[in-house]
Structures are given as structure tokens and as C-alpha cells.
Write a protein that holds these residues in place. Structure first.
Motif, PDB file in Angstrom:
ATOM      1  N   ASN A 190       0.830  -1.211   0.000  1.00  0.00           N
ATOM      2  CA  ASN A 190       0.000   0.000   0.000  1.00  0.00           C
ATOM      3  C   ASN A 190       0.864   1.261   0.000  1.00  0.00           C
ATOM      4  OD1 ASN A 190      -2.312  -1.570   0.016  1.00  0.00           O
ATOM      5  ND2 ASN A 190      -2.572  -1.449   2.246  1.00  0.00           N
ATOM      6  N   ASP A 193       2.236   1.646  -3.502  1.00  0.00           N
ATOM      7  CA  ASP A 193       1.174   2.111  -4.389  1.00  0.00           C
ATOM      8  C   ASP A 193       0.903   3.599  -4.172  1.00  0.00           C
ATOM      9  OD1 ASP A 193      -0.817   1.704  -6.379  1.00  0.00           O
ATOM     10  OD2 ASP A 193      -2.348   1.627  -4.807  1.00  0.00           O
ATOM     11  N   SER A 194       0.908   4.049  -2.919  1.00  0.00           N
ATOM     12  CA  SER A 194       0.684   5.477  -2.623  1.00  0.00           C
ATOM     13  C   SER A 194       1.820   6.338  -3.175  1.00  0.00           C
ATOM     14  CB  SER A 194       0.558   5.675  -1.112  1.00  0.00           C
ATOM     15  OG  SER A 194      -0.551   4.959  -0.609  1.00  0.00           O
ATOM     16  N   GLN A 197       1.461   6.756  -6.939  1.00  0.00           N
ATOM     17  CA  GLN A 197       0.419   7.737  -7.276  1.00  0.00           C
ATOM     18  C   GLN A 197       0.921   9.167  -7.058  1.00  0.00           C
ATOM     19  OE1 GLN A 197      -3.315   6.964  -5.386  1.00  0.00           O
ATOM     20  NE2 GLN A 197      -3.418   4.832  -6.064  1.00  0.00           N
ATOM     21  N   ASN A 204       0.156   5.480 -12.514  1.00  0.00           N
ATOM     22  CA  ASN A 204       1.203   4.690 -11.862  1.00  0.00           C
ATOM     23  C   ASN A 204       2.289   4.269 -12.840  1.00  0.00           C
ATOM     24  OD1 ASN A 204      -0.001   4.894  -9.413  1.00  0.00           O
ATOM     25  ND2 ASN A 204      -0.764   2.784  -9.320  1.00  0.00           N
TER      26      ASN A 204
END
Length: 397
Positions: A190, A193-194, A197, A204
Motif C-alpha cells: 500500500n 502504491d501510494s 500515485q 502509476n
């Protein structure tokens, strides 16, 4: 024989009366021989046999019964008849040759007997009985000890229970470990992924973050593999559960560990505890995890007092089960954290600590709409308190 005397008082003749008792002697000898043969047959029988009169007094028994009687303070047939009276009247009608089981003693001294009752009608031997026949009803009771067989069956059942419980524990541990591993891997994924972004926007996709993108994809693939490797929980139908029985079973399963570590186990169980609806094998695993955790805590604490107390009671419409130990205890701020997977208050080098036992307990208790918590106890260690409702609650209740 009597002497006959003359007028001078001297014996001149002898007079005697003779009676032929040959037939009576023959009958007495035959009866004595028959008695010896009957006693010989009875004494060689491998079961205890007793003949009781109408007042239930033993009038004839064999050597096995005499040996058995020396082992008990009360008459063995009296014990058997008292247990039979709980099922039906002895003097009433019952099937000829009826068999029933008798339990004598408690704990490791308990013995089991298979008993058989039959009747014998004896005609009266008095003169008046010739004109008005009188029949007396006697009871013949045989007691065959089946303690070895019962203990062998109990040992087989215990071995099977231990095997199935160990399999359930291994399955639950694997499930909890994989769930915890997925949860811990999901956190870094996570974060990656953050970060993607933030650097590259919603797409991405960015040339300078190719490595992060590859790591993110590898993480998702690893999670997918772990989820596919999760073992399926075997189906177990909900049924009537006797919590006291489960406590006794778990205590028996843990008896070797308790003896090897010189830990005493005390049970304080409510004898009138009602049954609840649930999954007995899963509750058994949860209770065993609590007992095992208490044993490990006492071992780790190295205290002189080595004691575990398990109790059950009914509070309103809920069954409360507590397991108290004399270990080092748990700090108040950690009494919730101990239920997290892979967390333990014991050192990491402790080979007996897997860190998933209490999370298994929490999962099982939650499945039964119950609660579990750790509290302080007068023993100096911890008290694990499980509360299970007699009926499952629906969501929102």
C-alpha cells in the motif's frame, strides 16, 4: 447299647437297637459330592458369581467373588443392585439374563463391571410345603470386570482426540499465519502504491519508478499466491456442546505436559451447566490454546508456585470459562495486543512460542458470538476469560 443286670447288679446281657442308615449316608455323600463339584466349577469361573436370597443377602459365592469383595468396603452385589435400582426395580419384572454396566470408584481408581442378573425359584423343604408348595425367589448375579477393555477404549479415544486436535491446531495455525503474513505484506504494498500515485499520478506509470512498479506487481502476485495457499476450514455442523466435557478432554490431553513440568491443574466446574450450540472441535482447540499458553507462561516465569485453575459458571444466559495461571502476568497495556498474530510476551528464542495461539482463540470465540479478554488474577499471573452466549447472536444485536 445298654447293659442288662441281674439281681446282684452284674451285667449279664447287652441290648442294642440298630437302624440301617445306608441310604441316608449315601444321599448325604452324594449331596456333599455335588456341593464340592458345584463349588469347584464356580471357583474356576473367571467371573464373580453370587446367589442372593429374598433379603438380598449372599448365601453362596465363588472364589472370584470373595476376592472381589476384599477390594471394596461394601458388598459388590449391593453396589450393583443400587445402580440397577436407578434403572428399574429389582423385584419387579425384568428380562431374564439382563445385563448392565456398573462403575465403582473415581478417577484413576475407577473400575467397570459387566453384570448379569437372573432368577432361581427354590421350593420349600418344610413338611407343610408338601401340601401347600412354597417357592422362594433367589437372584444370581455375575460380575465380569471389563476395566482393562474400557481403559483401552478410552486410550484409543484419547489418542484419536489428540490426533484430530493436533490436526485442527496445525490447520488453524497455518490459516492465522498466512492471514497475518498477507496483512503484513499488504502494508508495504500500500505504501509503494501510494508513492507511485504521488510520483506518477493515477496511471502509476513513470520511467524513473519502474523498479517500484515491478515491486508492486510482485507484491500483488505474492499475496495472490498466499491467498490461494490458504487451507480451507473443514465443515463442522453446529451441535449441542458440553463445555465441562471439553474442559475435561483438554485437561486429559495436556496431562503429560502438566506432569512433566510439575504444574497442578485444578478444575472448578459448574455441574449444572447447560449446553450451548456451537462447534465442539473448534472450541476444544481454543481451550487447549489457553491451557498451553498458561503452561508456557508458568515455565517462562520460573516461579515457585506452579498452578492453573480452570472454572466454568453460568452468568445470566452466558457461559463463562476462565483459565488462571501463576505465571508472570501481562501488563495492562498489553492485554489487547497479545491477541495480535505473531505477537508474544515471551522472548523470540522461546521454541514453544508461535505467536498465533491467542489469535486463534479470538477467532473461534468471535465465531461463536462470544468475547475473550485477559485480566489479573489472585494467583499472580493472568486470567483468560471467555464468555459464550447460549444462543448465537445475530449481527446488530
Amino acid at each position: 447299647m445298654t447293659g442288662l443286670r441281674n439281681q446282684q447288679g452284674n451285667i449279664t446281657h447287652y441290648m442294642s437297637v440298630h437302624r440301617d442308615i445306608s441310604e441316608r449316608h449315601q444321599q448325604q455323600t452324594i449331596a456333599a459330592n455335588q456341593k464340592l463339584m458345584v463349588e469347584a466349577v464356580l471357583n474356576t469361573a473367571p467371573v464373580a458369581i453370587a446367589l442372593l436370597d429374598q433379603s438380598h443377602q449372599v448365601v453362596l459365592d465363588n472364589l472370584s467373588y470373595k476376592t472381589l469383595r476384599s477390594d471394596f468396603s461394601d458388598e459388590p452385589v449391593a453396589i450393583a443392585l443400587n445402580q440397577l435400582k436407578g434403572k428399574q426395580e429389582v423385584d419387579g419384572s425384568f428380562n431374564e439374563g439382563q445385563t448392565f454396566n456398573v462403575e465403582v470408584g473415581k478417577g484413576k481408581r475407577k473400575r467397570w463391571f459387566s453384570c448379569c442378573v437372573s432368577t432361581v425359584n427354590i421350593s420349600g423343604s418344610e413338611v407343610d410345603d408338601y401340601f401347600v408348595p412354597k417357592v422362594s425367589r433367589y437372584l444370581v448375579i455375575t460380575l465380569s470386570e471389563v476395566t482393562k477393555e474400557r481403559r483401552r477404549q478410552a486410550q484409543q479415544q484419547l489418542s484419536e482426540l489428540r490426533r484430530s486436535t493436533e490436526e485442527s491446531e496445525a490447520l488453524h495455525s497455518m490459516q492465522e499465519a498466512l492471514h497475518a503474513a498477507i496483512h503484513q505484506i499488504q502494508g508495504p504494498i500500500n505504501m509503494i502504491d501510494s508513492a507511485l500515485q504521488m510520483f506518477c499520478g493515477v496511471s502509476n506509470s513513470c520511467a524513473r519508478t519502474a523498479a517500484m512498479q515491478a515491486g508492486l506487481e510482485a507484491g500483488h502476485a505474492a499475496i495472490a499466491q498466499l491467498e490461494s495457499a490458504l487451507p480451507r476450514k473443514p465443515y463442522e455442523a453446529s451441535q449441542s456442546v458440553n463445555i465441562n466435557q471439553l474442559v475435561h478432554e483438554v485437561t486429559e490431553l495436556s496431562s503429560d505436559r502438566l506432569l512433566n513440568r510439575s504444574i497442578t491443574m485444578q478444575l472448578s466446574l459448574n455441574g449444572t451447566l447447560p449446553s450451548l450450540t456451537g462447534q465442539p472441535s473448534r472450541i476444544r482447540v481454543a481451550l487447549k490454546q489457553l491451557i498451553d499458553n498458561a503452561i508456557e507462561a508458568i515455565d517462562y516465569g520460573k516461579k515457585t508456585r506452579r498452578e492453573i485453575v480452570c472454572s466454568t459458571q453460568l452468568v445470566d444466559d452466558e457461559i463463562e470459562v476462565t483459565v488462571e495461571d501463576s505465571g508472570p502476568g501481562i501488563k495492562k497495556e498489553l492485554q489487547l495486543k497479545v491477541f495480535e498474530p505473531f505477537y508474544s510476551t515471551k522472548p523470540n528464542n522461546n521454541s514453544g512460542c508461535r505467536g498465533v495461539g491467542l489469535s486463534i482463540v479470538q477467532q473461534v470465540v468471535s465465531e461463536h458470538s462470544g468475547t475473550v479478554q485477559y485480566l489479573s488474577t489472585s494467583l499472580g499471573g493472568c486470567k483468560a476469560r471467555i464468555v459464550l452466549p447460549l444462543r448465537s447472536r445475530k449481527r446488530g444485536e
